[in-house]
Design a protein around this motif. Sequence first.
Motif, mmCIF file in Angstrom:
data_model
loop_
_atom_site.group_PDB
_atom_site.id
_atom_site.type_symbol
_atom_site.label_atom_id
_atom_site.label_comp_id
_atom_site.label_asym_id
_atom_site.label_seq_id
_atom_site.Cartn_x
_atom_site.Cartn_y
_atom_site.Cartn_z
ATOM 1 N N LEU A 31 -4.481 -6.415 14.704
ATOM 2 C CA LEU A 31 -4.764 -6.054 13.292
ATOM 3 C C LEU A 31 -3.314 -6.191 12.492
ATOM 4 O O LEU A 31 -2.226 -5.841 12.902
ATOM 5 C CB LEU A 31 -4.868 -4.544 13.485
ATOM 6 C CG LEU A 31 -6.320 -4.249 14.459
ATOM 7 C CD1 LEU A 31 -6.551 -2.602 14.449
ATOM 8 C CD2 LEU A 31 -7.590 -4.625 13.715
ATOM 9 N N ARG A 32 -3.541 -6.512 11.299
ATOM 10 C CA ARG A 32 -2.473 -6.678 10.289
ATOM 11 C C ARG A 32 -2.755 -5.658 9.094
ATOM 12 O O ARG A 32 -3.910 -5.246 8.814
ATOM 13 C CB ARG A 32 -2.509 -8.098 9.655
ATOM 14 C CG ARG A 32 -2.435 -9.201 10.547
ATOM 15 C CD ARG A 32 -1.086 -9.552 10.969
ATOM 16 N NE ARG A 32 -1.199 -10.518 12.073
ATOM 17 C CZ ARG A 32 -1.184 -11.853 11.792
ATOM 18 N NH1 ARG A 32 -1.172 -12.534 10.677
ATOM 19 N NH2 ARG A 32 -1.225 -12.608 12.820
ATOM 20 N N PRO A 33 -1.548 -5.167 8.351
ATOM 21 C CA PRO A 33 -1.663 -4.288 7.419
ATOM 22 C C PRO A 33 -2.486 -4.823 6.405
ATOM 23 O O PRO A 33 -2.330 -6.138 6.148
ATOM 24 C CB PRO A 33 -0.468 -3.825 7.048
ATOM 25 C CG PRO A 33 0.754 -4.960 7.816
ATOM 26 C CD PRO A 33 -0.257 -5.363 8.812
ATOM 27 N N LEU A 34 -3.345 -4.041 5.628
ATOM 28 C CA LEU A 34 -3.828 -4.931 4.359
ATOM 29 C C LEU A 34 -2.790 -4.799 3.182
ATOM 30 O O LEU A 34 -2.189 -3.968 3.080
ATOM 31 C CB LEU A 34 -5.085 -3.657 3.848
ATOM 32 C CG LEU A 34 -6.407 -3.982 4.693
ATOM 33 C CD1 LEU A 34 -7.087 -2.554 4.622
ATOM 34 C CD2 LEU A 34 -7.233 -5.154 4.521
ATOM 35 N N PRO A 37 -3.031 -3.333 -3.365
ATOM 36 C CA PRO A 37 -3.580 -3.973 -4.498
ATOM 37 C C PRO A 37 -2.561 -4.330 -5.613
ATOM 38 O O PRO A 37 -1.844 -3.094 -5.724
ATOM 39 C CB PRO A 37 -4.852 -2.776 -4.722
ATOM 40 C CG PRO A 37 -4.892 -2.164 -3.873
ATOM 41 C CD PRO A 37 -3.816 -2.163 -3.044
ATOM 42 N N SER A 38 -2.276 -5.375 -6.072
ATOM 43 C CA SER A 38 -1.414 -5.272 -6.970
ATOM 44 C C SER A 38 -1.763 -4.845 -8.405
ATOM 45 O O SER A 38 -2.848 -4.590 -8.871
ATOM 46 C CB SER A 38 -1.129 -6.961 -7.448
ATOM 47 O OG SER A 38 -2.661 -7.534 -7.872
ATOM 48 N N GLN A 81 -15.573 7.866 -12.030
ATOM 49 C CA GLN A 81 -16.502 8.912 -11.871
ATOM 50 C C GLN A 81 -16.199 9.879 -10.708
ATOM 51 O O GLN A 81 -15.484 9.435 -9.749
ATOM 52 C CB GLN A 81 -17.940 8.361 -11.366
ATOM 53 C CG GLN A 81 -18.562 7.513 -12.497
ATOM 54 C CD GLN A 81 -19.901 7.012 -12.144
ATOM 55 O OE1 GLN A 81 -20.696 8.077 -12.292
ATOM 56 N NE2 GLN A 81 -20.296 6.048 -11.766
ATOM 57 N N ARG A 82 -16.761 10.906 -10.686
ATOM 58 C CA ARG A 82 -16.416 12.183 -9.745
ATOM 59 C C ARG A 82 -17.521 12.704 -9.511
ATOM 60 O O ARG A 82 -18.438 13.095 -10.266
ATOM 61 C CB ARG A 82 -15.182 12.808 -10.102
ATOM 62 C CG ARG A 82 -13.909 12.478 -10.028
ATOM 63 C CD ARG A 82 -13.302 11.704 -8.577
ATOM 64 N NE ARG A 82 -12.083 11.314 -8.583
ATOM 65 C CZ ARG A 82 -11.939 9.845 -8.550
ATOM 66 N NH1 ARG A 82 -13.058 9.158 -8.935
ATOM 67 N NH2 ARG A 82 -10.637 9.312 -8.514
#
Lengths: 300, 483
Positions: A31-34, A37-38, A81-82
């Motif tokens: 497993l590698r860290p994701l 998001p830039s 949205q919530r």
Amino acid sequence: MRYFFLLAAFLLLSACATPAAQAERIDLMELRPLPRPSTTAVLPLRVAVASIISPRGTMDSYEPLLAYLGEKLDRPVELVQRRTYGEVNDLLESGGVDLAFVCTSAYVMGERDFGMQLLAAPQVKGDTVYHSLLIVPADSMAAGMADLRGGVFAFTDPISTSGRNYPIALVQQLGETPGNFFRRTFYTYSHDDAIRAVANHVADGAAVDSLVYAFAIEREPELAQQTRIIHQSPAFGIPPVVTGPQIRPQLAAELQAILLEMDKDPAGRAALTAVGIDRFVVVADAIYDSVRELETTVSR
Amino acid sequence: MPNHNSQSPIFSSPFFARFWRIAGSVSVRTKILGIVLALVLLLGVGITVQVRVVMQRALESWMEEQSVSVARDLAARATDFILVNDLFALHQLLDETQRNHPNVRYAFIADEEGHVLVHTFGDGFPEGLLTANSATAAEHHRLIRLETTEGGVWDTAVPIFEGRAGTARVGLSEAGMQAALATLTGQMLLTTVIVSAIGIAAATLLTWIVTRPILDLKRAATAVGHGDFSQHLIPWSGDEIGELAETFNVMTAELAHAEQERVERDQLRSQLLEKVITAQEDERRRIARELHDETGQSLTLLMVRLQMVNQRLDNQQCLLPDVQEQLDDARVLVAQTLDGVHNLAVELRPSVLDDLGLVAALHRYVKDYQARYPVEVDLVVVGLEERLPPAVETAAYRIVQESLTNIARHSQAQTVSILIEYRNGRVRAIIEDDGVGFDWARVKENGRLGLYGIRERAELLNGTLTIESAPGQGTSIFVEVPL
């Protein structure tokens, strides 16, 4: 005989063998860290739509409107949205969203608690009011709230005027509390889901936003056959478009201008049609006084 | 069968020849066991392979369907959570999905920009998995089979809310399916082994049923071969082997009948031979007595008369030299004739055999024989103090007589040794010479009856006769007769 056994052994082996491994094997244990998001260079305008209608319906309906806003501002627009009205109010307070379409009681609470600002309100069929409609399944014998005693009732949101406060006020008028009056209650967190709950006999009754109801039966005419309106509330001020206290006044003014001018533009008119409103108008805070009054009654 | 088979190229091939050498050399029991085992194993392995292949196809198809349905379900239920950004609920949903479907190896949701929102891997995410599969907004789903370090995984990508809310990905591991297949294969092979064991038991029983009459038949045939015609087979079955048993019974009965006839004929022949020999001996005795009593007496009288005539002639002083001479000649002739008659009588039937017994007769005969032929005979008699039955004495005497006659005529022997012995109720005679010997087979071809005569005499008395001889080796004759 020997050849036969060889053949049989070969068949067995070939049946057992897995197909030849492809060039690339994925290691499910390694497993590698994701990647994070830039963050985009341009900060999008963040627009919250309270869950008056279900998230999917909201996305379908508000996409043209948001696209129109983005085009006018020359800036990406993100729909936020919530699940509940409360969460949207929190986002407005913290500056998590710039613009929000909220419910009347959410506005009343936000205005009171952290200075939510009224920007504009939709005008539907020439009016800026809406009602709470008490609906039951089409085959129900109920003629009023009194007939729903011991039934299952669907509320929309804990701080909804039309979906919770008004029907509770009706129950209170009968000298009861919802906990005693109904056998069971639950929250659908959107008005269209409340309509569907009644249509599908999941609930014996529900109170919904008249605008959403009209919009819903227009889109899904069978809902009109499956449900029946047994009571209509007095008019309330229509759910407004608001901004949080942290918005730059210039952006607030710019947004208000775009909203108020929308109906002059064909693209804007198309976007307005998609959400089922004629135009945006400026309304006075006073039209929400009846909502404030109802909230006070119910929370007492 | 082989002649018939040789017409086909398959049967004449070296492979078949080798097969037949192996298959033909094993017992029927092994053949039947082989057939049953081969059949069961062939069937078991064949069905196992077939079922495994079918099951694998069915399971794969089922896994594909399940992968798609789980992913579709996940996508449908995740939509609202994604839209309202409820990551915790999404996480719960993935956990629940994985818990409810043990085959689900992983599940994750990527947003519309391809960033993983939630996943079931915990800390970190496998490299290459995100890009391994994707579905466009227009697609219902996209299913691919991924090769992973844990085996095949059926990965389904389903666009959420027409791709506007991202993509749901679900991977179903084949491990469970492979385990199920392995269990199935194991079970079926185990069943095959058990059925084989039952088959062996059944085949053993079958073999017993089939081979029992054959073994009976073999045993009976062996007994018949040894001359036991009392064998009667119980026909166990109504099949070909049963018919064979009945045929065998008929054959045995006929053989027994023929054997009985042969025995009767032999008895008749023996009786006849005995009668012939007895008659011959009687006749010889009669002739010998006749010769001795009548002819001998007459010749003696003639001799006496001639003597008297001669005396009368001497007394009367009548000198007739011619008559005198002729009388002397006549007297010599008569004396010679008397000797000849005497010898003939002895030869025919020595009265000493009847009067004094075998031993005396043999000593007399040997003495005469040695006087007549240039052969030295050594006669030894052991244990014969008492007289034997007349038939035995006659037979023994004739056997020795015939043997010595043959030796004198053909063997050119210098010495002959004769041993007559009575012991343990049996009379043995051994006659050995140092002559030229002979080839027994050629003697048979030449039809020399003398030796057969000896044998017949021995066998009439339930005795045995053995002749050992070879050219240049001399001859030994062994005779043994029970009393």
